[in-house]
Design a protein around this motif. Structure first.
Motif, PDB file in Angstrom:
ATOM      1  N   THR A 194      -1.525  -0.380  -5.014  1.00  0.00           N
ATOM      2  CA  THR A 194      -2.720   0.240  -4.454  1.00  0.00           C
ATOM      3  C   THR A 194      -2.298   1.402  -3.564  1.00  0.00           C
ATOM      4  O   THR A 194      -1.314   1.290  -2.835  1.00  0.00           O
ATOM      5  N   LEU A 220      -3.198  -6.879   4.117  1.00  0.00           N
ATOM      6  CA  LEU A 220      -3.137  -6.108   2.881  1.00  0.00           C
ATOM      7  C   LEU A 220      -2.922  -7.008   1.670  1.00  0.00           C
ATOM      8  O   LEU A 220      -2.398  -6.583   0.648  1.00  0.00           O
ATOM      9  N   TRP A 235     -11.917  -1.040  -2.486  1.00  0.00           N
ATOM     10  CA  TRP A 235     -11.426  -1.402  -1.151  1.00  0.00           C
ATOM     11  C   TRP A 235     -10.742  -0.226  -0.486  1.00  0.00           C
ATOM     12  O   TRP A 235     -11.045   0.110   0.666  1.00  0.00           O
ATOM     13  N   ILE A 236      -9.821   0.419  -1.189  1.00  0.00           N
ATOM     14  CA  ILE A 236      -9.041   1.495  -0.588  1.00  0.00           C
ATOM     15  C   ILE A 236      -9.921   2.706  -0.282  1.00  0.00           C
ATOM     16  O   ILE A 236      -9.741   3.386   0.743  1.00  0.00           O
ATOM     17  N   PHE A 286      -4.536   0.933   8.499  1.00  0.00           N
ATOM     18  CA  PHE A 286      -4.049  -0.076   7.555  1.00  0.00           C
ATOM     19  C   PHE A 286      -2.985  -0.964   8.190  1.00  0.00           C
ATOM     20  O   PHE A 286      -2.816  -2.114   7.776  1.00  0.00           O
ATOM     21  N   LEU A 334       0.847  -1.188   0.000  1.00  0.00           N
ATOM     22  CA  LEU A 334       0.000   0.000   0.000  1.00  0.00           C
ATOM     23  C   LEU A 334       0.886   1.243   0.000  1.00  0.00           C
ATOM     24  O   LEU A 334       1.879   1.299   0.723  1.00  0.00           O
ATOM     25  N   THR A 347      -6.204  -5.863  -1.912  1.00  0.00           N
ATOM     26  CA  THR A 347      -6.476  -4.423  -1.826  1.00  0.00           C
ATOM     27  C   THR A 347      -7.174  -3.878  -3.069  1.00  0.00           C
ATOM     28  O   THR A 347      -7.262  -2.663  -3.236  1.00  0.00           O
TER      29      THR A 347
END
Length: 776
Positions: free
Chosen positions: A261, A308, A221-222, A303, A197, A311
């Motif tokens: 992501t 993760l 998702w993010i 997060f 991420l 993502t």
């Protein structure tokens, strides 16, 4: 027009409506403002803008473009701070290139990396990114010392908290301003394979809310996680869609294109300070820095405790509504909402016709009339803005200092003109046909958005749904016909207008801040869409404040708007607080013994005039054989400056191939080099390597034959580079070598730069370039 509105003289109701609309518009913008800064005495687990400002003050003490001594000093400071934070920092020295265009751009970077270990295995790390280099003529407090400081203060707060499950990698990139070189280089680092991420922080100004304007594709998702975790979210899928179609790049672009992501956030207020000397610590908004850091710390903590591994999810629709409330839903629900809008539109038209408030022909006329209103109001700002730009000292180039003042002025003019033109239209067309025309035209525009940019359709969708719902309720309850129900009429329409005001108004303001006087028509067009939905309330106001048959309200608004334009223009006059930007550079052709003052703009000021006493305009062919860009140039006194050196390290022939290795260096300790290769024919060159990096520049046409152009930014500390060229034997190679120092030769500046003038932004301003030709 209903008799109720024609006889309306209730000044109390009109005053209430006026205050309500004004208050709602101001509130819709105010709620997006960044949070108050947290003092340095705050608990160690909190993010404090005042603590972060200590880093900003050190980083932005002077311009620190890559390749300069100040850049090395900032790097040393940051390494020390990272060491004190327990990050065990390392320096990634690397050469990165971007050679897809005509010019091969290369940068030598010193990326700074550190790591906060989590309790997990470290294979799903969170990457925090900001760049520590500045543009050559700016202190870079907002761009991007604020981002670097936000990361350092976030790490400090994390160190005083419970450990996270995931590792946190800190990446302070180098060379972002010249070509995203640091981010490109990091992709080759082993840690890049462990990143799950990316959180990038940037700035395009020095104030305003920290807007999360860019997300990676498949953002479902993010986006949901961001909305859940960020304490002060400022985000919209409209911004996501707009930015994805723009040519602008940041470090995040490199990670997004590589499939990572992540999120990209920046504050964009204060465009006039962007890349300028006024982007200083004292001009940086502490609130904006707090917004950066409060969101970052919360997101890392959120997060950092999640898996993760997955993502990606389909894109969703999301947007701010009221006081940090972010509405989001699946993209597929647009079909339901559009269908509901179609039913509401059909019902509103039918009820209006049944109640004899509109005929089919009148509705068609209403569509045409509103289209003309939309074009006329938005189009007015083409000549108005042209006139304003002509009155500004710098022609509006590079932004204006009083963007809010110009927004207020243009807002007053737009509202005044819309009400005045509506008054003219309503002399021959009743209110409700015109209002139905607004609904139909905006529904068509919303449908186009839903088809082409579905994540942005919400901009008109919900304002329309509520607007039509409010008008339908007014018609069904006969409130438009009953004089004793005036308050009910106004209150229903005000409530129905809430989504329009709280969705469209902040976007119109943000668009104006983003582009200022470069593109005000887009912002005013959005405002005109909002005004169309407010039409019944605006008509109520106009009729209440009419003097006899004179539409007093729009005339007053137009007069006040003109006065506000004059006030805003007056506020742009050059001073130490609002300085003028001046572009001048010095080019020396050491072979010919000739020098030139050069400027990319043909505007003069009292300081710049000293260099251009006999100016000509045209390409700088005296220095660059392939020059095409029109510039202002004037002969200057040639100085005995040490030219860059190309020294042969090896020159060998194997068969019909010649290998030539050269050491390129700058005795002046320049920040950058340029190389132009002039082979006998295009196919003479077989390969080019710079410091071991293979380059593939495209041939550029020049009167003397095709040339190959390489720019090398951020020379390493030793101020040398190695060029390796493979070419056919028996053909000479002409090489033009240039080095760049980021200042003018002060011995030639007779008149010092006054406080109300500063160097213009960009890599071609406040520059000394020396050229030397070699033949091998």
């Amino acid at each position: 027009m209903p008799h109720y509105l024609m006889r309306h003289r209730d000044s109390v109701l009109a005053a209430f409506v006026l205050l309500a609309l004004t208050g709602l518009a101001l509130l819709s913008i105010f709620l997006l403002m960044p949070p108050k800064p947290v003092p340095a005495t705050a608990p160690a687990t909190e993010f404090s803008a005042e603590r972060a400002m200590q880093h900003v003050n050190r980083i932005a003490a002077q311009p620190h473009a890559m390749g300069t001594a100040a850049h090395a000093q900032v790097r040393a400071y940051l390494l020390q701070q990272m060491q004190e934070l327990g990050l065990n920092p390392q320096v990634q020295e690397a050469l990165a290139a971007e050679d897809q265009g005509a010019v091969a751009n290369v940068g030598y970077v010193y990326n700074l990396l550190g790591r906060v270990k989590g309790t997990g295995g470290g294979r799903e790390a969170i990457l925090l990114v900001a760049h520590y280099d500045s543009q050559p003529n700016t202190l870079g407090a907002g761009d991007d010392a604020a981002g670097v400081a936000a990361i350092l203060e976030t790490v400090r707060a994390l160190k005083h908290s419970e450990p996270l499950q995931q590792d946190v990698i800190v990446l302070l990139t180098d060379g972002e301003e010249y070509g995203l070189f640091g981010a490109r280089a990091f992709l080759e680092h082993p840690w890049a394979r462990e990143v799950a991420l990316v959180l990038n922080v940037e700035a395009r100004g020095n104030k305003g809310p920290s807007m999360t304007f860019e997300l990676s594709p498949q953002n479902g998702w993010i986006a949901r996680r961001f909305i859940e975790a960020a304490p002060y979210p400022f985000v919209s899928s409209l911004a996501y869609e707009i930015y994805s179609r723009m040519p602008n790049d940041t470090d995040f672009t490199i990670f997004k294109d590589a499939g990572y992501t992540g999120l990209n956030s920046a504050f964009i207020g204060g465009l006039a300070h962007y890349h300028k000397a006024t982007d200083s610590p004292e001009n940086l908004s502490r609130e904006s820095l707090q917004h950066h850091g409060s969101n970052m710390l919360a997101l890392v903590r959120h997060f950092g405790q999640l898996s993760l591994s997955q993502t990606k999810a389909p894109d969703i629709v999301f947007f701010n509504f009221i006081n940090g409330w972010v509405i989001h839903y699946r993209l597929g629900l647009n079909v339901f909402f559009v269908a509901l809008g179609a039913l509401l539109l059909l019902a509103t038209v039918k009820v209006a016709q049944r109640k004899k408030m509109a005929t089919g022909r009148q509705v068609i006329a209403g569509v045409g009339a509103y289209l003309l209103l939309l074009v006329a109001v938005a189009g007015l700002f083409v000549p108005v803005n042209g006139l304003v730009l002509s009155l500004l000292p710098s022609g509006g180039l590079g932004g204006v200092y009083g963007a809010d003042q110009f927004f207020i002025a243009y807002l007053l003019l737009a509202v005044g003109l819309f009400i005045l033109l509506s008054w003219l239209v309503l002399r021959w067309l009743p209110l409700f046909p015109l209002l139905l025309g607004v609904f139909i035209l905006q529904f068509v525009l919303m449908g186009v958005l839903a088809l082409l940019v579905p994540a942005a359709a919400y901009l008109l969708l919900f304002p329309l749904l509520f607007g039509m719902g409010g008008v339908l309720l007014v018609l069904l309850q006969e409130l438009h016909q009953k004089p004793d129900r005036g308050w009910g009429y106004a209150l229903i329409l005000l409530l129905a207008a809430l989504p329009a005001v709280f969705i469209i108004m902040p976007i119109a303001y943000s668009v104006f801040l983003a582009f200022e006087l470069q593109m005000p028509v887009a912002s005013m067009a959005l405002l005109t869409l909002l005004l169309g939905l407010l039409l019944p309330l605006l008509v109520l106001l106009e009729r209440s404040y009419r003097w006899r048959f004179v539409p007093l309200l729009p005339l007053v608004l137009l007069v006040v708007g003109v006065l506000q334009v004059w006030r805003a223009v007056a506020g742009e006059q050059p001073s130490a607080e609002t300085p003028l930007h001046s572009q001048v550079a010095y080019y020396l052709n050491a072979d010919a013994g000739k020098a030139y003052w050069v400027s990319g703009t043909e505007q003069f000021d009292e300081w710049k005039q000293q260099f251009f006493t006999a100016a000509q305009a045209g390409p700088l062919e005296e220095v660059y054989p392939h020059a095409q860009r029109r510039q202002l140039k004037n002969q200057a006194e040639p100085l005995a400056l040490a030219p860059p050196v190309a020294q042969v390290l090896a020159d060998s022939v194997v068969g019909d191939e010649r290998l030539l290795r050269l050491r390129l260096s700058s005795p002046r300790g320049a920040a950058h080099l340029e190389v132009i290769l002039q082979p006998g024919t295009t196919d003479t060159l077989q390969s080019i390597k710079l410091s071991g990096k293979a380059l593939h520049p495209q041939p550029i046409s020049a009167p003397s034959g095709n040339v190959f152009h390489i720019r090398y930014y951020g020379l390493p500390i030793r101020k040398e580079a190695e060029l390796e060229v493979r070419l056919k034997t028996g053909v000479p190679l002409h090489l033009l070598l240039y080095d760049h120092t980021l200042a003018l030769p002060q011995e030639l500046v007779r008149q010092p730069m006054p406080p109300h003038i500063i160097p213009s932004q960009g890599r071609d301003s406040n520059l000394t370039v020396v050229r030397q030709q070699y033949t091998f």
